[in-house]
Design a protein around this motif. Structure first.
Motif, PDB file in Angstrom:
ATOM      1  N   HIS A  18      -4.249  10.068   3.142  1.00  0.00           N
ATOM      2  CA  HIS A  18      -3.949   9.408   4.423  1.00  0.00           C
ATOM      3  C   HIS A  18      -3.580  10.494   5.431  1.00  0.00           C
ATOM      4  O   HIS A  18      -3.464  11.671   5.073  1.00  0.00           O
ATOM      5  N   SER A  45      -3.936   3.778  10.607  1.00  0.00           N
ATOM      6  CA  SER A  45      -4.421   2.617   9.841  1.00  0.00           C
ATOM      7  C   SER A  45      -5.769   2.142  10.350  1.00  0.00           C
ATOM      8  O   SER A  45      -6.043   2.160  11.563  1.00  0.00           O
ATOM      9  N   ALA A  46      -6.579   1.690   9.417  1.00  0.00           N
ATOM     10  CA  ALA A  46      -7.903   1.160   9.771  1.00  0.00           C
ATOM     11  C   ALA A  46      -7.815  -0.154  10.543  1.00  0.00           C
ATOM     12  O   ALA A  46      -8.837  -0.703  10.950  1.00  0.00           O
ATOM     13  N   ARG A  47      -6.623  -0.624  10.767  1.00  0.00           N
ATOM     14  CA  ARG A  47      -6.467  -1.805  11.647  1.00  0.00           C
ATOM     15  C   ARG A  47      -7.078  -1.514  13.030  1.00  0.00           C
ATOM     16  O   ARG A  47      -7.580  -2.406  13.698  1.00  0.00           O
ATOM     17  N   ARG A  97       1.773  -2.334   0.894  1.00  0.00           N
ATOM     18  CA  ARG A  97       0.686  -3.311   0.865  1.00  0.00           C
ATOM     19  C   ARG A  97      -0.602  -2.698   1.425  1.00  0.00           C
ATOM     20  O   ARG A  97      -0.597  -2.068   2.468  1.00  0.00           O
ATOM     21  N   SER A  98      -1.702  -2.900   0.712  1.00  0.00           N
ATOM     22  CA  SER A  98      -2.972  -2.352   1.202  1.00  0.00           C
ATOM     23  C   SER A  98      -4.132  -3.094   0.548  1.00  0.00           C
ATOM     24  O   SER A  98      -3.932  -4.098  -0.127  1.00  0.00           O
ATOM     25  N   ASP A  99      -5.330  -2.582   0.757  1.00  0.00           N
ATOM     26  CA  ASP A  99      -6.533  -3.180   0.180  1.00  0.00           C
ATOM     27  C   ASP A  99      -6.952  -2.390  -1.059  1.00  0.00           C
ATOM     28  O   ASP A  99      -6.670  -1.200  -1.160  1.00  0.00           O
ATOM     29  N   ARG A 107      -2.819  -8.684   4.192  1.00  0.00           N
ATOM     30  CA  ARG A 107      -2.783  -8.655   5.663  1.00  0.00           C
ATOM     31  C   ARG A 107      -3.860  -9.561   6.268  1.00  0.00           C
ATOM     32  O   ARG A 107      -3.629 -10.224   7.285  1.00  0.00           O
ATOM     33  N   MET A 108      -5.021  -9.564   5.646  1.00  0.00           N
ATOM     34  CA  MET A 108      -6.123 -10.348   6.224  1.00  0.00           C
ATOM     35  C   MET A 108      -5.870 -11.848   6.109  1.00  0.00           C
ATOM     36  O   MET A 108      -6.545 -12.650   6.752  1.00  0.00           O
ATOM     37  N   HIS A 128       1.106  -2.403  13.031  1.00  0.00           N
ATOM     38  CA  HIS A 128       2.098  -3.483  13.044  1.00  0.00           C
ATOM     39  C   HIS A 128       2.794  -3.587  14.391  1.00  0.00           C
ATOM     40  O   HIS A 128       3.903  -4.130  14.491  1.00  0.00           O
ATOM     41  N   ARG A 185      -9.915  -7.137  -0.058  1.00  0.00           N
ATOM     42  CA  ARG A 185      -8.922  -6.935   1.008  1.00  0.00           C
ATOM     43  C   ARG A 185      -7.543  -7.387   0.527  1.00  0.00           C
ATOM     44  O   ARG A 185      -7.436  -8.189  -0.395  1.00  0.00           O
ATOM     45  N   ARG A 230     -15.349  -8.743  10.138  1.00  0.00           N
ATOM     46  CA  ARG A 230     -14.615  -7.540   9.716  1.00  0.00           C
ATOM     47  C   ARG A 230     -13.476  -7.871   8.761  1.00  0.00           C
ATOM     48  O   ARG A 230     -13.070  -7.046   7.945  1.00  0.00           O
ATOM     49  N   ILE A 232      -9.595   4.013  -0.492  1.00  0.00           N
ATOM     50  CA  ILE A 232      -8.353   3.887   0.289  1.00  0.00           C
ATOM     51  C   ILE A 232      -7.238   4.702  -0.381  1.00  0.00           C
ATOM     52  O   ILE A 232      -7.147   4.740  -1.613  1.00  0.00           O
TER      53      ILE A 232
END
Ligand code: EPS
Length: 407
Positions: free
Chosen positions: A112, A134-136, A341-343, A49-50, A11, A46, A40, A317
């Motif tokens: 994590h 994060s996988a970002r 928030r996540s996937d 965020r996406m 972020h 997802r 991706r 995840i």
């Protein structure tokens, strides 16, 4: 030959990468990269965020008038979500250092990097860890991989991937696989070639979401057109299988890598585990043909000229809406892990990330073998090598030392 590094918090303002070693004269435009960045971001499962992001690359250096210069390529991908997080992530010190920032994470999520990172880096807010874990971050890898893929495309290398398992669902794989692989896999919301399995995967993702749970899975990466002879048997760190496995294992949440038959091969007798040799293969394989590809395109740490076939397993995840037990790092009390928030799953995206890592390792191995400051130099060395390896069949001299008794 190729070096790359990434920086950026999930972020923060954005992700950056520096990619070094790409020769001069490679035609390159932002869309070569953006195509993979978009891929991706896709995939059923997802999170929100996406929907916020629209990942796109800006080249800061190394590219001019649509061509690489041979200098380091610096690139940036802006985080649109920064607008919502700038107070949380601001690099400047706070006016009141005792007033905690918004969105502290004090109940680390099992799985994590939160807990181990807090201990190792001595932090009081696990956000200091998770933002980078994060996988970002993989968006920056995908960008570097896309540049390497563009280079490999000039040597007719095609790299694709597909999801073979997601949660409890196993795909029934077509044999042979479609070529090009991604044109088919990208049609499926879970990047799976089996329509029935795709439906079952979507159902499992919906069920996991409802249950506050997450799902892992397995992807397969296939690289076609790779010339025989990349990597080497001579030293442990030059073996291409080790380099590929290391690159793939570095992907967030990766827990296993297989090459060719992988673990199944260990359960077979030798007579059923190898690929018999005959003439009749393509020039890039030195004219050598194999009846099977159990080795997944690698023997002795060297490419065989057969397709490279690799698999990566990703654990589910670790952000769970129905959280697991943990401890509160503020109070020391037992607690339930923090949810944010996540996937539900990012297995479809894993394939795209794995393609990028394979592209980077293969581009590195190509440059190691053929060198060259320009795309033209690289091509010349490559073509002369392919000509040399194809002389063997006709019994012509191959320019080499011969060795061991000669001809
Ligand atoms: C990701 C962005 C993240 C997550 C995901 C990957 O966005 P946010 O944290 O704002 O929802 O969606 O990260 C994780 C799964 C994780 O465990 O860190 C992305 O761009 O891929």
């Amino acid at each position: 030959m190729i070096r790359f590094t990434t920086a950026g918090e999930s972020h923060g303002k954005g992700l950056v990468a520096i990619l070094e070693g790409i020769p001069a004269g490679l035609p390159l435009v932002a869309d070569d990269v953006n195509r993979d960045l978009r891929r991706r971001m896709q995939g059923y499962g997802r999170g929100a965020r996406m929907k916020i992001e629209a990942d796109a690359v800006e080249f800061l250096s190394g590219v001019r008038a649509g061509e690489t210069l041979g200098s380091p390529i610096a690139l940036v991908i802006a985080n649109r979500d920064w607008d919502n997080w700038s107070d949380v992530m601001a690099p400047e010190p706070d006016a009141d250092p005792d007033a905690p920032r918004r969105r502290r994470l004090t109940r680390p999520r099992p799985g994590h990097a939160d807990m181990v990172g807090v201990l190792k880096y001595d932090r009081t807010d696990a956000r200091d860890i998770l933002e980078r874990a994060s996988a970002r971050e993989t968006a920056a890898r995908v960008a570097c991989g896309a540049v390497c893929r563009t280079l490999l495309g000039h040597f007719d290398v095609e790299i694709g991937s597909h999801v073979v398992e997601l949660g409890p669902v196993k795909a029934d794989l077509p044999d042979p696989l479609p070529v090009p692989l991604n044109a088919a896999a990208d049609q499926s919301p879970t990047r799976c070639l089996d329509a029935k399995a795709t439906e079952a995967m979507v159902r499992e993702i919906d069920a996991a979401k409802k249950a506050g749970d997450t799902l892992g899975g397995i992807v397969e990466i296939v690289a076609r057109g790779v010339v025989v002879g990349l990597g080497s048997h001579v030293s442990w760190d030059r073996k291409l299988d080790g380099r590929l496995a290391g690159a793939l294992m570095s992907i967030p949440a990766a827990k296993g890598v297989e090459i060719g038959l992988g673990f199944d091969g260990a359960r077979l007798p030798g007579s059923q585990a190898h690929d018999e040799i005959a003439w009749g293969g393509p020039p890039t394989a030195g004219g050598i043909q194999r009846a099977t590809n159990r080795a997944g395109g690698l023997e002795g740490g060297i490419t065989t000229g057969q397709p490279l076939v690799l698999r990566v397993a990703k654990k589910p995840i670790s952000t769970l809406m129905r959280p697991l037990d943990t401890v509160n790092i503020d109070t020391g009390e037992p607690a339930k892990a923090q949810s944010e928030r996540s996937d539900v799953t990012a297995v479809p995206a894993l394939g795209v990330i794995a393609e990028a890592m394979v592209s980077i390792v293969l581009a590195d191995a190509m440059l190691e073998k053929f060198g060259g400051d320009t795309l033209g130099d690289l091509r010349q060395a490559y073509e002369s090598y392919v000509t040399r390896i194809n002389r063997r069949r006709s019994g012509e001299p191959t320019d080499g030392g011969g060795g061991g008794g000669g001809r």
